[in-house]
Design an enzyme around this catalytic site. Structure first.
Site, PDB file in Angstrom:
ATOM      1  N   GLN A 157      -2.810   7.677  -2.601  1.00 44.79           N
ATOM      2  CA  GLN A 157      -2.756   8.966  -3.314  1.00 44.79           C
ATOM      3  C   GLN A 157      -3.151   8.827  -4.788  1.00 44.79           C
ATOM      4  O   GLN A 157      -3.779   9.711  -5.352  1.00 44.79           O
ATOM      5  CB  GLN A 157      -1.333   9.551  -3.213  1.00 44.79           C
ATOM      6  CG  GLN A 157      -1.234  10.960  -3.786  1.00 44.79           C
ATOM      7  CD  GLN A 157       0.212  11.447  -3.938  1.00 44.79           C
ATOM      8  OE1 GLN A 157       1.172  10.754  -3.593  1.00 44.79           O
ATOM      9  NE2 GLN A 157       0.370  12.647  -4.455  1.00 44.79           N
ATOM     10  N   LEU A 158      -2.797   7.705  -5.407  1.00 49.02           N
ATOM     11  CA  LEU A 158      -2.936   7.621  -6.872  1.00 49.02           C
ATOM     12  C   LEU A 158      -4.090   6.768  -7.379  1.00 49.02           C
ATOM     13  O   LEU A 158      -4.557   6.937  -8.510  1.00 49.02           O
ATOM     14  CB  LEU A 158      -1.634   7.059  -7.477  1.00 49.02           C
ATOM     15  CG  LEU A 158      -0.333   7.769  -7.104  1.00 49.02           C
ATOM     16  CD1 LEU A 158       0.837   7.182  -7.880  1.00 49.02           C
ATOM     17  CD2 LEU A 158      -0.446   9.262  -7.388  1.00 49.02           C
ATOM     18  N   ASP A 199      -8.704  -2.371  -1.880  1.00 47.71           N
ATOM     19  CA  ASP A 199      -7.740  -1.982  -0.845  1.00 47.71           C
ATOM     20  C   ASP A 199      -8.059  -2.811   0.397  1.00 47.71           C
ATOM     21  O   ASP A 199      -9.044  -3.568   0.413  1.00 47.71           O
ATOM     22  CB  ASP A 199      -7.833  -0.469  -0.528  1.00 47.71           C
ATOM     23  CG  ASP A 199      -6.507   0.091   0.008  1.00 47.71           C
ATOM     24  OD1 ASP A 199      -6.069  -0.345   1.081  1.00 47.71           O
ATOM     25  OD2 ASP A 199      -5.896   0.947  -0.663  1.00 47.71           O
ATOM     26  N   LEU A 205      -6.796   2.895  -2.582  1.00 44.75           N
ATOM     27  CA  LEU A 205      -7.293   4.038  -1.802  1.00 44.75           C
ATOM     28  C   LEU A 205      -6.185   5.008  -1.391  1.00 44.75           C
ATOM     29  O   LEU A 205      -6.400   5.882  -0.567  1.00 44.75           O
ATOM     30  CB  LEU A 205      -8.027   3.551  -0.554  1.00 44.75           C
ATOM     31  CG  LEU A 205      -9.362   2.832  -0.802  1.00 44.75           C
ATOM     32  CD1 LEU A 205     -10.035   2.503   0.517  1.00 44.75           C
ATOM     33  CD2 LEU A 205     -10.298   3.664  -1.673  1.00 44.75           C
ATOM     34  N   TYR A 207      12.132   0.498   0.681  1.00 39.39           N
ATOM     35  CA  TYR A 207      11.244   0.852  -0.443  1.00 39.39           C
ATOM     36  C   TYR A 207      11.992   0.702  -1.770  1.00 39.39           C
ATOM     37  O   TYR A 207      11.518   0.031  -2.699  1.00 39.39           O
ATOM     38  CB  TYR A 207      10.785   2.296  -0.245  1.00 39.39           C
ATOM     39  CG  TYR A 207       9.876   2.862  -1.310  1.00 39.39           C
ATOM     40  CD1 TYR A 207       8.670   2.254  -1.634  1.00 39.39           C
ATOM     41  CD2 TYR A 207      10.221   4.042  -1.980  1.00 39.39           C
ATOM     42  CE1 TYR A 207       7.829   2.814  -2.605  1.00 39.39           C
ATOM     43  CE2 TYR A 207       9.386   4.599  -2.937  1.00 39.39           C
ATOM     44  CZ  TYR A 207       8.190   3.978  -3.248  1.00 39.39           C
ATOM     45  OH  TYR A 207       7.357   4.522  -4.199  1.00 39.39           O
TER      46      TYR A 207
HETATM   47  N1  LIG Z   1       2.822   8.824  -4.826  1.00 36.53           N
HETATM   48  C1  LIG Z   1       4.039   8.933  -5.365  1.00 36.53           C
HETATM   49  O1  LIG Z   1       4.658  10.010  -5.361  1.00 36.53           O
HETATM   50  C2  LIG Z   1       4.665   7.742  -6.005  1.00 36.53           C
HETATM   51  C3  LIG Z   1       4.072   6.500  -5.950  1.00 36.53           C
HETATM   52  N2  LIG Z   1       4.699   5.419  -6.533  1.00 36.53           N
HETATM   53  C4  LIG Z   1       4.085   4.114  -6.464  1.00 36.53           C
HETATM   54  O2  LIG Z   1       2.734   4.170  -6.885  1.00 36.53           O
HETATM   55  C5  LIG Z   1       1.955   3.251  -6.105  1.00 36.53           C
HETATM   56  C6  LIG Z   1       0.773   3.988  -5.488  1.00 36.53           C
HETATM   57  O3  LIG Z   1       1.301   5.017  -4.683  1.00 36.53           O
HETATM   58  P1  LIG Z   1       0.409   5.854  -3.670  1.00 36.53           P
HETATM   59  O4  LIG Z   1      -0.997   5.820  -4.077  1.00 36.53           O
HETATM   60  O5  LIG Z   1       1.099   7.149  -3.512  1.00 36.53           O
HETATM   61  O6  LIG Z   1       0.631   5.014  -2.335  1.00 36.53           O
HETATM   62  P2  LIG Z   1      -0.154   5.183  -0.930  1.00 36.53           P
HETATM   63  O7  LIG Z   1       0.835   4.897   0.146  1.00 36.53           O
HETATM   64  O8  LIG Z   1      -0.876   6.471  -0.905  1.00 36.53           O
HETATM   65  O9  LIG Z   1      -1.228   4.006  -1.010  1.00 36.53           O
HETATM   66  C7  LIG Z   1      -0.864   2.653  -0.935  1.00 36.53           C
HETATM   67  C8  LIG Z   1      -2.115   1.844  -0.616  1.00 36.53           C
HETATM   68  O10 LIG Z   1      -1.714   0.476  -0.461  1.00 36.53           O
HETATM   69  C9  LIG Z   1      -2.602  -0.077   0.489  1.00 36.53           C
HETATM   70  N3  LIG Z   1      -2.061  -1.323   1.064  1.00 36.53           N
HETATM   71  C10 LIG Z   1      -1.153  -1.467   2.058  1.00 36.53           C
HETATM   72  N4  LIG Z   1      -0.978  -2.783   2.331  1.00 36.53           N
HETATM   73  C11 LIG Z   1      -1.767  -3.466   1.482  1.00 36.53           C
HETATM   74  C12 LIG Z   1      -2.037  -4.845   1.283  1.00 36.53           C
HETATM   75  N5  LIG Z   1      -1.461  -5.795   2.037  1.00 36.53           N
HETATM   76  N6  LIG Z   1      -2.909  -5.204   0.325  1.00 36.53           N
HETATM   77  C13 LIG Z   1      -3.535  -4.274  -0.432  1.00 36.53           C
HETATM   78  N7  LIG Z   1      -3.331  -2.948  -0.279  1.00 36.53           N
HETATM   79  C14 LIG Z   1      -2.457  -2.548   0.669  1.00 36.53           C
HETATM   80  C15 LIG Z   1      -2.784   1.007   1.535  1.00 36.53           C
HETATM   81  O11 LIG Z   1      -3.970   0.800   2.297  1.00 36.53           O
HETATM   82  C16 LIG Z   1      -2.833   2.262   0.665  1.00 36.53           C
HETATM   83  O12 LIG Z   1      -4.157   2.651   0.389  1.00 36.53           O
HETATM   84  C17 LIG Z   1       2.898   2.635  -5.074  1.00 36.53           C
HETATM   85  O13 LIG Z   1       3.330   1.383  -5.540  1.00 36.53           O
HETATM   86  C18 LIG Z   1       4.058   3.600  -5.046  1.00 36.53           C
HETATM   87  O14 LIG Z   1       5.263   2.946  -4.734  1.00 36.53           O
HETATM   88  C19 LIG Z   1       5.902   5.530  -7.151  1.00 36.53           C
HETATM   89  C20 LIG Z   1       6.541   6.733  -7.194  1.00 36.53           C
HETATM   90  C21 LIG Z   1       5.947   7.946  -6.695  1.00 36.53           C
HETATM   91  C1  LIG Z   2       8.955   9.193  -5.061  1.00 38.80           C
HETATM   92  C2  LIG Z   2       8.197   8.155  -4.343  1.00 38.80           C
HETATM   93  O1  LIG Z   2       8.311   7.004  -4.658  1.00 38.80           O
HETATM   94  C3  LIG Z   2       7.348   8.527  -3.182  1.00 38.80           C
HETATM   95  N1  LIG Z   2       6.613   9.727  -3.409  1.00 38.80           N
HETATM   96  C4  LIG Z   2       8.204   8.693  -1.955  1.00 38.80           C
HETATM   97  O2  LIG Z   2       8.640   9.839  -1.731  1.00 38.80           O
HETATM   98  O3  LIG Z   2       8.462   7.694  -1.280  1.00 38.80           O
END
Ligand SMILES: NC(=O)C1=CN([C@@H]2O[C@H](COP(=O)(O)OP(=O)(O)OC[C@H]3O[C@@H](n4cnc5c(N)ncnc54)[C@H](O)[C@@H]3O)[C@@H](O)[C@H]2O)C=CC1
Ligand SMILES: CC(=O)[C@H](N)C(=O)O
Length: 373
Positions: free
Chosen positions: A66-67, A88, A64, A195
């Site tokens: 961003q991605l 989630d 749930l 992180y």
């Molecule tokens: N958005 C970005 O710019 C980037 C994202 N990533 C990676 O892509 C993945 C997805 O990123 P986003 O969607 O942006 O992250 P986000 O921070 O928007 O979402 C992370 C989700 O993980 C869930 N979560 C937290 N604790 C949890 C648990 N114990 N069990 C299950 N779910 C749990 C949260 O409720 C949240 O919905 C992450 O691993 C992030 O590190 C990597 C580089 C860039």
């Molecule tokens: C680049 C990433 O992993 C993320 N968007 C962050 O800024 O922490």
């Protein structure tokens, strides 16, 4: 003498005979003994749990954020709605709940994770659960738990059930001693955020499970991801999403990074397509298991200039957040993703002008609807 003999036996069992680049399959050590995770010692971790003609049965954890929702949409188009389960620990909004299977899953709960994988005959797992860079620094113990302990659960479940596992890494897996312009796949990685440390750990553990147990681990290091219809979850690159909302709503934006801070970035459609492409790539085309992927690189100043071409009255001001700035200053400025381009044909579609036009068109139509109501 006895100790030497025992050691020889253990080392012999561990090394096995290297075949096809991986060692003989052996159960991860935590599966042995009397732990609740005990599984038969003769389990074959190389066995495929679905035939090549079947559609994968997919679980997305942390879906749930961003991605995850965008990924579920893409995978559902490809593999069928019911073959992709979004999960989630948060409650989904109505439109997401009704758009396809949704389930509660906490990656800190190994039994819950295993039950979901077994009951739903999951074959591919995307672990999107994480605390990102800025929120991670604000809550180190939770970040450590979710990003490291949770990852261990995911790895074990994936190895135990012969899943294909995708874990995203990030530009944040590099640090101030890494080459920054450009940053290659293999170089010094000494990040200074929890992180980043947890993501280097994930890369290394995933690769270790691949070579040690034959786990089909695949990992991309994403740049900062820019999306129109979902909000970022507390990262350092979030400004590059917020700027579009504020530009259209107020005609101005206060940026929390310095104007000259250059970071690698990517539009979400490219990011999700890269993810699907690496998951579908034949195993023999992957010369490594963790790849940089890139699209563009820009500074807040560059982005503001591009926005100005569409909104001439747009104004940007700067109020630097010292935590985020220190993080950004330690990250790559340009990402070398030549291995991904060479091995499995990675090619981005969105550069800065297309990104800005797409984002403003999306939010512009939203703003017009809101103003009309
Ligand atoms: N958005 C970005 O710019 C980037 C994202 N990533 C990676 O892509 C993945 C997805 O990123 P986003 O969607 O942006 O992250 P986000 O921070 O928007 O979402 C992370 C989700 O993980 C869930 N979560 C937290 N604790 C949890 C648990 N114990 N069990 C299950 N779910 C749990 C949260 O409720 C949240 O919905 C992450 O691993 C992030 O590190 C990597 C580089 C860039
Ligand atoms: C680049 C990433 O992993 C993320 N968007 C962050 O800024 O922490």
């Amino acid at each position: 003498m006895l100790i030497t003999k025992m050691l020889r036996q253990v080392v012999g069992q561990m090394l096995g005979s290297p075949a096809c680049g991986c060692w003989t399959a052996a159960p991860p050590l935590r599966f042995l003994g009397t732990s609740p995770r005990q599984i038969p010692a003769d389990t074959n971790f190389h066995s495929a749990s679905f035939s090549g003609t079947d559609q994968p049965r997919v679980l997305i954890t942390g879906g749930l954020g961003q991605l995850g929702v965008g990924l579920a949409n893409l995978l559902r188009k490809r593999f069928g709605k019911d073959n992709v389960i979004l999960s989630d620990i948060r409650k989904p909004p109505d439109h997401i709940f009704h758009s396809g299977p949704f389930i509660y899953s906490d990656i800190l709960d190994y039994k819950n994770l295993r039950e979901i994988v077994v009951n739903n005959r999951i074959t591919w797992l995307f672990n999107y659960s994480a605390l990102l860079s800025a929120v991670g620094e604000a809550n180190v113990s939770l970040a450590r738990a979710v990003n490291i302990t949770g990852l261990h659960n995911v790895l074990d479940v994936a190895a135990e059930h012969s899943l294909r596992l995708f874990v995203p890494s990030t530009i944040g897996a590099f640090g101030p001693t890494s080459p920054r312009n450009p940053t290659p796949d293999l170089c010094v990685q000494r990040p200074r955020t929890i992180y980043g440390v947890s993501k280097v750990h994930a890369e290394l553990m995933g690769e270790y499970y691949h070579y040690r147990y034959g786990l089909d681990f695949r990992c991309l290091r994403y740049p900062g991801i820019i999306s129109a219809d979902s909000q970022p979850g507390g990262g350092t690159t979030d400004y590059a999403v917020q700027i579009f909302h504020d530009a259209l709503k107020n005609g101005k934006f206060e940026c929390n990074l310095k104007p000259s801070t250059r970071l690698p970035m990517m539009y979400i459609d490219d990011c999700l397509r890269a993810t699907l492409e690496v998951m579908e790539a034949p195993a023999e085309s992957l010369s490594i298991r963790t790849y940089n992927v890139n699209a563009m690189s820009f500074t807040p100043e560059d982005l503001a200039q591009e926005v100005l071409k569409h909104i001439p009255e747009f104004q940007i001001t700067y109020n630097v957040d010292s935590v985020r700035q220190a993080i950004a200053d330690s990250w790559p400025m340009n990402f070398d993703d030549s291995n991904a381009r060479k091995d499995w044909g990675w090619k981005h579609e969105f550069d800065l002008p297309e990104l800005v036009t797409t984002m403003l068109n999306f939010h512009g139509s939203d703003t017009r609807v809101a103003h009309a109501n």
